[in-house]
Motif scaffolding. Sequence first.
Motif, PDB file in Angstrom:
ATOM      1  N   TYR A   1       0.846  -1.189   0.000  1.00 16.61           N
ATOM      2  CA  TYR A   1       0.000   0.000   0.000  1.00 16.61           C
ATOM      3  C   TYR A   1       0.885   1.243   0.000  1.00 16.61           C
ATOM      4  O   TYR A   1       1.627   1.487   0.950  1.00 16.61           O
ATOM      5  N   GLY A   2       0.769   2.042  -1.069  1.00 16.92           N
ATOM      6  CA  GLY A   2       1.524   3.271  -1.166  1.00 16.92           C
ATOM      7  C   GLY A   2       0.660   4.489  -0.937  1.00 16.92           C
ATOM      8  O   GLY A   2      -0.452   4.407  -0.410  1.00 16.92           O
ATOM      9  N   THR A   3       1.148   5.630  -1.384  1.00 19.73           N
ATOM     10  CA  THR A   3       0.449   6.887  -1.186  1.00 19.73           C
ATOM     11  C   THR A   3      -0.698   7.067  -2.166  1.00 19.73           C
ATOM     12  O   THR A   3      -1.715   7.684  -1.841  1.00 19.73           O
ATOM     13  N   GLU A   4      -0.557   6.509  -3.374  1.00 16.88           N
ATOM     14  CA  GLU A   4      -1.550   6.757  -4.407  1.00 16.88           C
ATOM     15  C   GLU A   4      -2.207   5.495  -4.946  1.00 16.88           C
ATOM     16  O   GLU A   4      -3.200   5.582  -5.663  1.00 16.88           O
ATOM     17  N   SER A   5      -1.664   4.330  -4.619  1.00 15.22           N
ATOM     18  CA  SER A   5      -2.215   3.085  -5.152  1.00 15.22           C
ATOM     19  C   SER A   5      -1.769   1.914  -4.298  1.00 15.22           C
ATOM     20  O   SER A   5      -0.877   2.036  -3.456  1.00 15.22           O
ATOM     21  N   GLY A   6      -2.385   0.768  -4.548  1.00 11.23           N
ATOM     22  CA  GLY A   6      -1.978  -0.479  -3.915  1.00 11.23           C
ATOM     23  C   GLY A   6      -1.550  -1.467  -4.983  1.00 11.23           C
ATOM     24  O   GLY A   6      -2.133  -1.517  -6.073  1.00 11.23           O
ATOM     25  N   ARG A   7      -0.525  -2.267  -4.686  1.00  5.83           N
ATOM     26  CA  ARG A   7      -0.008  -3.243  -5.635  1.00  5.83           C
ATOM     27  C   ARG A   7      -0.112  -4.632  -5.031  1.00  5.83           C
ATOM     28  O   ARG A   7       0.328  -4.850  -3.899  1.00  5.83           O
TER      29      ARG A   7
ATOM     30  N   ASP B   1     -10.738   2.864  -0.068  1.00  4.50           N
ATOM     31  CA  ASP B   1      -9.786   2.602  -1.150  1.00  4.50           C
ATOM     32  C   ASP B   1      -8.859   1.438  -0.812  1.00  4.50           C
ATOM     33  O   ASP B   1      -8.458   0.673  -1.695  1.00  4.50           O
ATOM     34  N   TYR B   2      -8.515   1.289   0.462  1.00  9.26           N
ATOM     35  CA  TYR B   2      -7.638   0.192   0.871  1.00  9.26           C
ATOM     36  C   TYR B   2      -8.343  -1.152   0.724  1.00  9.26           C
ATOM     37  O   TYR B   2      -7.735  -2.154   0.334  1.00  9.26           O
ATOM     38  N   VAL B   3      -9.620  -1.161   1.047  1.00 16.31           N
ATOM     39  CA  VAL B   3     -10.413  -2.381   0.888  1.00 16.31           C
ATOM     40  C   VAL B   3     -10.542  -2.736  -0.590  1.00 16.31           C
ATOM     41  O   VAL B   3     -10.421  -3.911  -0.985  1.00 16.31           O
TER      42      VAL B   3
ATOM     43  N   ILE C   1      -5.533   3.856  14.878  1.00 17.71           N
ATOM     44  CA  ILE C   1      -4.794   2.691  14.402  1.00 17.71           C
ATOM     45  C   ILE C   1      -4.140   2.995  13.062  1.00 17.71           C
ATOM     46  O   ILE C   1      -4.692   3.727  12.236  1.00 17.71           O
ATOM     47  N   GLU C   2      -2.930   2.478  12.874  1.00 15.88           N
ATOM     48  CA  GLU C   2      -2.291   2.562  11.568  1.00 15.88           C
ATOM     49  C   GLU C   2      -3.149   1.798  10.555  1.00 15.88           C
ATOM     50  O   GLU C   2      -3.668   0.713  10.846  1.00 15.88           O
ATOM     51  N   ALA C   3      -3.276   2.360   9.360  1.00 14.28           N
ATOM     52  CA  ALA C   3      -4.135   1.740   8.351  1.00 14.28           C
ATOM     53  C   ALA C   3      -3.684   0.317   8.019  1.00 14.28           C
ATOM     54  O   ALA C   3      -4.510  -0.558   7.743  1.00 14.28           O
ATOM     55  N   GLY C   4      -2.376   0.068   8.061  1.00 14.09           N
ATOM     56  CA  GLY C   4      -1.891  -1.290   7.794  1.00 14.09           C
ATOM     57  C   GLY C   4      -2.368  -2.285   8.832  1.00 14.09           C
ATOM     58  O   GLY C   4      -2.758  -3.415   8.505  1.00 14.09           O
ATOM     59  N   ASP C   5      -2.358  -1.885  10.101  1.00 10.87           N
ATOM     60  CA  ASP C   5      -2.863  -2.765  11.161  1.00 10.87           C
ATOM     61  C   ASP C   5      -4.373  -2.942  11.035  1.00 10.87           C
ATOM     62  O   ASP C   5      -4.910  -4.006  11.358  1.00 10.87           O
ATOM     63  N   TRP C   6      -5.059  -1.899  10.572  1.00  7.05           N
ATOM     64  CA  TRP C   6      -6.505  -1.988  10.392  1.00  7.05           C
ATOM     65  C   TRP C   6      -6.849  -3.010   9.311  1.00  7.05           C
ATOM     66  O   TRP C   6      -7.751  -3.840   9.498  1.00  7.05           O
ATOM     67  N   ILE C   7      -6.118  -3.001   8.200  1.00  3.49           N
ATOM     68  CA  ILE C   7      -6.368  -3.965   7.125  1.00  3.49           C
ATOM     69  C   ILE C   7      -6.122  -5.391   7.613  1.00  3.49           C
ATOM     70  O   ILE C   7      -6.926  -6.306   7.385  1.00  3.49           O
ATOM     71  N   VAL C   8      -5.008  -5.597   8.314  1.00  5.47           N
ATOM     72  CA  VAL C   8      -4.702  -6.934   8.849  1.00  5.47           C
ATOM     73  C   VAL C   8      -5.808  -7.381   9.802  1.00  5.47           C
ATOM     74  O   VAL C   8      -6.259  -8.533   9.775  1.00  5.47           O
ATOM     75  N   GLY C   9      -6.272  -6.458  10.663  1.00  5.97           N
ATOM     76  CA  GLY C   9      -7.342  -6.784  11.591  1.00  5.97           C
ATOM     77  C   GLY C   9      -8.651  -7.092  10.900  1.00  5.97           C
ATOM     78  O   GLY C   9      -9.411  -7.969  11.345  1.00  5.97           O
ATOM     79  N   GLN C  10      -8.936  -6.401   9.807  1.00  4.40           N
ATOM     80  CA  GLN C  10     -10.152  -6.694   9.054  1.00  4.40           C
ATOM     81  C   GLN C  10     -10.145  -8.132   8.549  1.00  4.40           C
ATOM     82  O   GLN C  10     -11.142  -8.848   8.636  1.00  4.40           O
ATOM     83  N   LEU C  11      -9.020  -8.561   8.011  1.00  2.00           N
ATOM     84  CA  LEU C  11      -8.940  -9.897   7.406  1.00  2.00           C
ATOM     85  C   LEU C  11      -8.935 -11.015   8.438  1.00  2.00           C
ATOM     86  O   LEU C  11      -9.343 -12.140   8.137  1.00  2.00           O
TER      87      LEU C  11
END
Length: 391
Positions: A10-16, A62-64, A182-192
């Motif tokens: 996850y970057g500033t403008e997109s996810g890869r 957008d992260y989802v 929460i850091e967005a990265g930790d939020w994504i991990v927690g969602q999954l």
Amino acid sequence: MTNYVIGVDYGTESGRVLLVDAVNGKLIASAVIPYAHHFITEVDERIPYTLPSGTAIQDPQDYVDVLTQGIPQVLHKTTITKSQIIGIGFDFTSSTILPVDACYEPLCFQSEFTKNHHAYVKLWKHQLSLPIKDELYTIAQQQNARWFRQLGSTISEEWAIPKIIETFRAAPEIYDAAAHFIEAGDWIVGQLTQNFTKNNCALGFKTCWTEEDGFPSDYFSQVDALLGQTIEQKLTAPVKKIGDCAGTLTADWATRLGLSAGIAVATCIIDAHAGVIGAGVHESGTLLMVMGTSTCHLMVHEELHEIEGISGVVKDSIIPGLYGYEAGQPAVGDLFASFVQTFAPQNTHEQLEKRAATLKLGESGLMALDWHNGTRSILSFLRRIPLPQGT
């Protein structure tokens, strides 16, 4: 049967999204998903007022979307079955702070807060907490605690604490409603996984936390008594180190992504720090520059040293058993993009890269880049030294 893993950057403008052979690291397939809302700096149709200059916020939807669009795209490009995919890992641009409720739902998803920009993700380049940073630095300098020395005896407005205090003062209704920041990265991990944890990498570099002492309660209380009474409960969660398994993929998310339930989900790591591992760095004393929107100067070392002017040092934050050191420059790719868009809009980056590739080192005459977005280099320390009168 060959096993594979999915990595999401996850970057500033997109996810890869990458699909990689788990044994040899060979890239099998990839997809890039630009953020639909990019990052919001001035005007957004959901927010009925002009945002203050220096605002840089994002929509966590957008992260989802990176996951729900990118992972199926990658799988569609191959004949690999979901039974062959054994895990998924993430890196994320850090200091990306999200206020959520007790169920970890982002406050910006809730109708009563949709029109308040403080309910959204504050991106690393969000600059409105600059005056707060100076106040925090003064108090920290007086205390000179271990966490402050390990952060290079400096504080950046990019980090989590100045942004949370900005919300505390400018939007107390958001601060009070937020059960967690929460850091967005930790939020994504927690969602999954539905197992919400915090990675030691972002905690150590961005929230004044050390493994030995935890959060600096007395420091927060000196900044503001009410803040000291409330902020730690909004920051506290089980801590996972880089390389740890944060949990396993839930059945619901497995169905949404086309993967198998129960596969391992790794603890998130800061994006540039993941680049150190990806570059094959593993020996103490090795320094690597990771270039992107910003550039991070990263080094791993077996010893702990407190170095003024860097952006921090945290053990086990890049490679288990070694200390990770960070410094760098916030505007690099950002600065090149701004130049192209302003002065050479008829050219593409690719055309300019081809022309630049013909130059010899130093031939262009470029000596330095200005520090748009601030500085996290050694100059962040030196600029605080009073200059002689008349300079």
